[in-house]
Write a protein that holds these residues in place. Structure first.
Motif, PDB file in Angstrom:
ATOM      1  N   ASP A  56       0.867  -1.179   0.000  1.00  0.00           N
ATOM      2  CA  ASP A  56       0.000   0.000   0.000  1.00  0.00           C
ATOM      3  C   ASP A  56       0.909   1.236   0.000  1.00  0.00           C
ATOM      4  OD1 ASP A  56      -1.797   2.038   0.411  1.00  0.00           O
ATOM      5  OD2 ASP A  56      -2.434   1.376   2.408  1.00  0.00           O
ATOM      6  N   ASP A  57       1.269   1.693  -1.201  1.00  0.00           N
ATOM      7  CA  ASP A  57       2.207   2.810  -1.323  1.00  0.00           C
ATOM      8  C   ASP A  57       1.637   4.105  -0.729  1.00  0.00           C
ATOM      9  OD1 ASP A  57       3.984   1.125  -2.587  1.00  0.00           O
ATOM     10  OD2 ASP A  57       3.377   1.708  -4.604  1.00  0.00           O
ATOM     11  N   ALA A  58       0.332   4.337  -0.923  1.00  0.00           N
ATOM     12  CA  ALA A  58      -0.282   5.562  -0.400  1.00  0.00           C
ATOM     13  C   ALA A  58      -0.270   5.567   1.122  1.00  0.00           C
ATOM     14  CB  ALA A  58      -1.711   5.691  -0.925  1.00  0.00           C
ATOM     15  N   GLY A  59      -0.575   4.424   1.718  1.00  0.00           N
ATOM     16  CA  GLY A  59      -0.569   4.338   3.170  1.00  0.00           C
ATOM     17  C   GLY A  59       0.827   4.524   3.746  1.00  0.00           C
ATOM     18  N   PHE A  60       1.824   3.962   3.070  1.00  0.00           N
ATOM     19  CA  PHE A  60       3.204   4.104   3.519  1.00  0.00           C
ATOM     20  C   PHE A  60       3.659   5.554   3.409  1.00  0.00           C
ATOM     21  CE2 PHE A  60       7.888   3.248   2.552  1.00  0.00           C
ATOM     22  CZ  PHE A  60       8.221   3.137   3.890  1.00  0.00           C
ATOM     23  N   ALA A  61       3.265   6.232   2.330  1.00  0.00           N
ATOM     24  CA  ALA A  61       3.616   7.652   2.161  1.00  0.00           C
ATOM     25  C   ALA A  61       2.972   8.492   3.262  1.00  0.00           C
ATOM     26  CB  ALA A  61       3.175   8.141   0.788  1.00  0.00           C
ATOM     27  N   GLU A  62       1.736   8.162   3.613  1.00  0.00           N
ATOM     28  CA  GLU A  62       1.040   8.902   4.667  1.00  0.00           C
ATOM     29  C   GLU A  62       1.754   8.727   6.006  1.00  0.00           C
ATOM     30  OE1 GLU A  62      -1.925  11.403   6.254  1.00  0.00           O
ATOM     31  OE2 GLU A  62      -1.189  11.019   4.219  1.00  0.00           O
ATOM     32  N   PHE A  63       2.217   7.536   6.276  1.00  0.00           N
ATOM     33  CA  PHE A  63       2.969   7.275   7.501  1.00  0.00           C
ATOM     34  C   PHE A  63       4.231   8.121   7.558  1.00  0.00           C
ATOM     35  CE2 PHE A  63       6.530   4.669   9.234  1.00  0.00           C
ATOM     36  CZ  PHE A  63       6.172   4.684  10.576  1.00  0.00           C
ATOM     37  N   ARG A  64       4.944   8.199   6.461  1.00  0.00           N
ATOM     38  CA  ARG A  64       6.180   8.978   6.412  1.00  0.00           C
ATOM     39  C   ARG A  64       5.889  10.463   6.591  1.00  0.00           C
ATOM     40  NH1 ARG A  64       7.563   6.752   0.756  1.00  0.00           N
ATOM     41  NH2 ARG A  64       9.430   8.074   0.786  1.00  0.00           N
TER      42      ARG A  64
END
Length: 212
Positions: free
Chosen positions: A133-141
């Motif tokens: 989940d690239d979008a979720g990982f970006a949000e975490f960062r």
């Protein structure tokens, strides 16, 4: 078949399990971030339709395996004190999974399989597939910077990254007879513009640019 129902958040104490996924176990690990490691990404800009360009931290992994990265002890009880000291002395920040929920632990062959919580693991016809989940990982960062866990990037670091991007543009422009090179040049030029936009936004707004 999804294995989400047998994954658990990382925790210091272990729980007993009866079902395991047909995949080899790995050593536990932690995300670490060095101040020079950033990449341009695109995240949702509040309620706006379009996404905004933003500099997000890039991570490497500190593998907590005895005999690797200064880790001693045993597989069941690794001593990570020296490894953590070496990482922090190098200027890195260790992202604590007890404070920031990002790990999932699966019972696996020979122990446990540790993955990020944005990695989905499925069994399709007897074969194991993983997706992210690239979008979720970006949000975490993004949230790590917004929360103050990581400091915004230094101007000189971004200047160096944009210089490398300009070199990519120059490389593509040297091949005007190749149609794909011209397309790549256009895309690279747009990325440089977005890099500049994200850099100016951080200069003006600071950490607020990272708030959703």
């Amino acid at each position: 078949m999804s294995y989400d129902n047998i994954s658990q958040p990382w925790q210091a104490s272990k729980t007993s399990v009866t079902k395991r996924i047909p995949k080899q176990a790995n050593a536990s690990w932690r995300y670490i971030h060095h101040p020079t490691s950033w990449s341009l990404e695109y995240v949702q800009d509040g309620k706006k339709k379009d996404k905004k360009p933003i500099w997000l931290p890039k991570f490497s992994r500190l593998v907590l395996k005895p005999g690797v990265n200064g880790v001693s002890g045993t597989e069941d009880n690794p001593d990570t004190r020296l490894a953590r000291l070496q990482v922090t002395d190098n200027g890195c920040t260790i992202i604590d999974p007890e404070r920031y929920d990002y790990l999932r632990v699966y019972p696996a062959i020979g122990g446990e399989l540790t993955l990020s919580k944005w990695t989905k693991i499925e069994n399709l016809g007897g074969r194991i597939f993983m997706s992210g989940d690239d979008a979720g990982f970006a949000e975490f960062r993004r949230e790590l910077v917004a929360d103050g866990a990581l400091k915004p990037q230094h101007e000189q670091i971004l200047a160096g990254l944009m210089m490398k991007q300009q070199e990519i543009i120059t490389m593509h422009s040297s091949k005007p007879h190749i149609p794909q090179a011209m397309k790549d040049q256009t895309a690279a030029e747009q990325k440089l513009l977005d890099m500049q936009k994200a850099t100016e936004a951080v200069k003006k707004q600071g950490v607020k640019y990272y708030e959703s």
